[in-house]
Design a protein around this motif. Sequence first.
Motif, PDB file in Angstrom:
ATOM      1  N   PRO A 135       4.470  20.599  41.223  1.00 46.94           N
ATOM      2  CA  PRO A 135       5.561  19.622  41.136  1.00 46.94           C
ATOM      3  C   PRO A 135       6.900  20.221  40.689  1.00 46.94           C
ATOM      4  O   PRO A 135       7.950  19.847  41.216  1.00 46.94           O
ATOM      5  CB  PRO A 135       5.028  18.603  40.119  1.00 46.94           C
ATOM      6  N   ASP A 136       6.866  21.143  39.746  1.00 49.10           N
ATOM      7  CA  ASP A 136       8.129  21.730  39.278  1.00 49.10           C
ATOM      8  C   ASP A 136       8.846  22.506  40.372  1.00 49.10           C
ATOM      9  O   ASP A 136      10.078  22.506  40.448  1.00 49.10           O
ATOM     10  CB  ASP A 136       7.871  22.670  38.094  1.00 49.10           C
ATOM     11  N   GLN A 137       8.067  23.172  41.199  1.00 47.70           N
ATOM     12  CA  GLN A 137       8.666  23.936  42.303  1.00 47.70           C
ATOM     13  C   GLN A 137       9.298  22.985  43.323  1.00 47.70           C
ATOM     14  O   GLN A 137      10.388  23.229  43.836  1.00 47.70           O
ATOM     15  CB  GLN A 137       7.582  24.796  42.955  1.00 47.70           C
ATOM     16  N   VAL A 138       8.590  21.883  43.579  1.00 53.06           N
ATOM     17  CA  VAL A 138       9.131  20.871  44.489  1.00 53.06           C
ATOM     18  C   VAL A 138      10.425  20.301  43.919  1.00 53.06           C
ATOM     19  O   VAL A 138      11.446  20.198  44.617  1.00 53.06           O
ATOM     20  CB  VAL A 138       8.114  19.733  44.714  1.00 53.06           C
ATOM     21  N   ARG A 139      10.381  19.963  42.624  1.00 55.58           N
ATOM     22  CA  ARG A 139      11.545  19.339  41.994  1.00 55.58           C
ATOM     23  C   ARG A 139      12.768  20.249  42.062  1.00 55.58           C
ATOM     24  O   ARG A 139      13.875  19.813  42.396  1.00 55.58           O
ATOM     25  CB  ARG A 139      11.228  18.988  40.534  1.00 55.58           C
ATOM     26  N   GLU A 140      12.558  21.532  41.785  1.00 52.17           N
ATOM     27  CA  GLU A 140      13.667  22.490  41.815  1.00 52.17           C
ATOM     28  C   GLU A 140      14.287  22.551  43.216  1.00 52.17           C
ATOM     29  O   GLU A 140      15.507  22.554  43.377  1.00 52.17           O
ATOM     30  CB  GLU A 140      13.128  23.863  41.399  1.00 52.17           C
ATOM     31  N   GLY A 150       1.894  17.118  50.150  1.00 54.45           N
ATOM     32  CA  GLY A 150       1.364  17.777  48.955  1.00 54.45           C
ATOM     33  C   GLY A 150       1.557  16.893  47.738  1.00 54.45           C
ATOM     34  O   GLY A 150       1.175  15.725  47.743  1.00 54.45           O
ATOM     35  N   ARG A 151       2.204  17.441  46.713  1.00 58.15           N
ATOM     36  CA  ARG A 151       2.447  16.668  45.489  1.00 58.15           C
ATOM     37  C   ARG A 151       3.910  16.236  45.386  1.00 58.15           C
ATOM     38  O   ARG A 151       4.413  15.960  44.300  1.00 58.15           O
ATOM     39  CB  ARG A 151       2.016  17.478  44.280  1.00 58.15           C
ATOM     40  N   ALA A 152       4.580  16.181  46.514  1.00 58.77           N
ATOM     41  CA  ALA A 152       6.023  15.931  46.511  1.00 58.77           C
ATOM     42  C   ALA A 152       6.391  14.465  46.342  1.00 58.77           C
ATOM     43  O   ALA A 152       7.507  14.164  45.921  1.00 58.77           O
ATOM     44  CB  ALA A 152       6.647  16.468  47.807  1.00 58.77           C
ATOM     45  N   ILE A 153       5.475  13.552  46.653  1.00 57.93           N
ATOM     46  CA  ILE A 153       5.873  12.139  46.684  1.00 57.93           C
ATOM     47  C   ILE A 153       6.323  11.626  45.314  1.00 57.93           C
ATOM     48  O   ILE A 153       7.426  11.085  45.206  1.00 57.93           O
ATOM     49  CB  ILE A 153       4.758  11.275  47.312  1.00 57.93           C
TER      50      ILE A 153
END
Length: 201
Positions: A89-94, A123-126
């Motif tokens: 999630p942190d990678q997506v958020r960044e 993935g876990r982006a939603i």
Amino acid sequence: MVTDPGDVLETVECAPGAPSVVLTFDDGPHPPDTDTLLDVLAHEQVRAVFCLVGEQVVAHPDVVRRIVDQGHVLGNHSFHHHDMQEWAPDQVREDLQRTLEVIDGAAPGAPVPYFRAPFGHWGRAIPVATGLGMRPLGWQLAVGDWDPPGVGELVNGMTGVAPGGIVLLHDGGGDRSQTVEAVAALIPRLRADGWTFAVPG
Ligand SMILES: [Zn+2]
């Protein structure tokens, strides 16, 4: 019907007997195809959703401004169009925040109410996207324009659209002149059949 904001939006509501369709364009901004597409949409007075790739925004901020000035709706489509399926999630958020920042740099204050995962691999982006104020935007119909099959085929591919359907098309990621030509042919044809063109609320 109330839908969860975390649901991937694939259709919009429309009144019985008044079918509407939502056109969405991914992977741009990408001159000259995006510019030509914007000319077509302006001529036809159709609004659409543009799911922007961050690095393309950095390269073509003027086209982003034109998209916004013409009243189209923006989506975040990641910075590099990498597959996020396995990302934390942190990678997506960044990535999503960086993309929002460059969009805001190009068109200050323009809202970005939607997020579409590259390749539709959520993935876990939603929850991350929802937390950043963006609704996950899917599609009811993917026309398959990433492998340009010819304008006639593209127009025929659109016949699978259901009332309220969100249609996935591309203005970037390659030569999209066939897509633009197909859209120009398609809009008057769908209108003649009673369809209207919407953007999600
Ligand atoms: Zn894409």
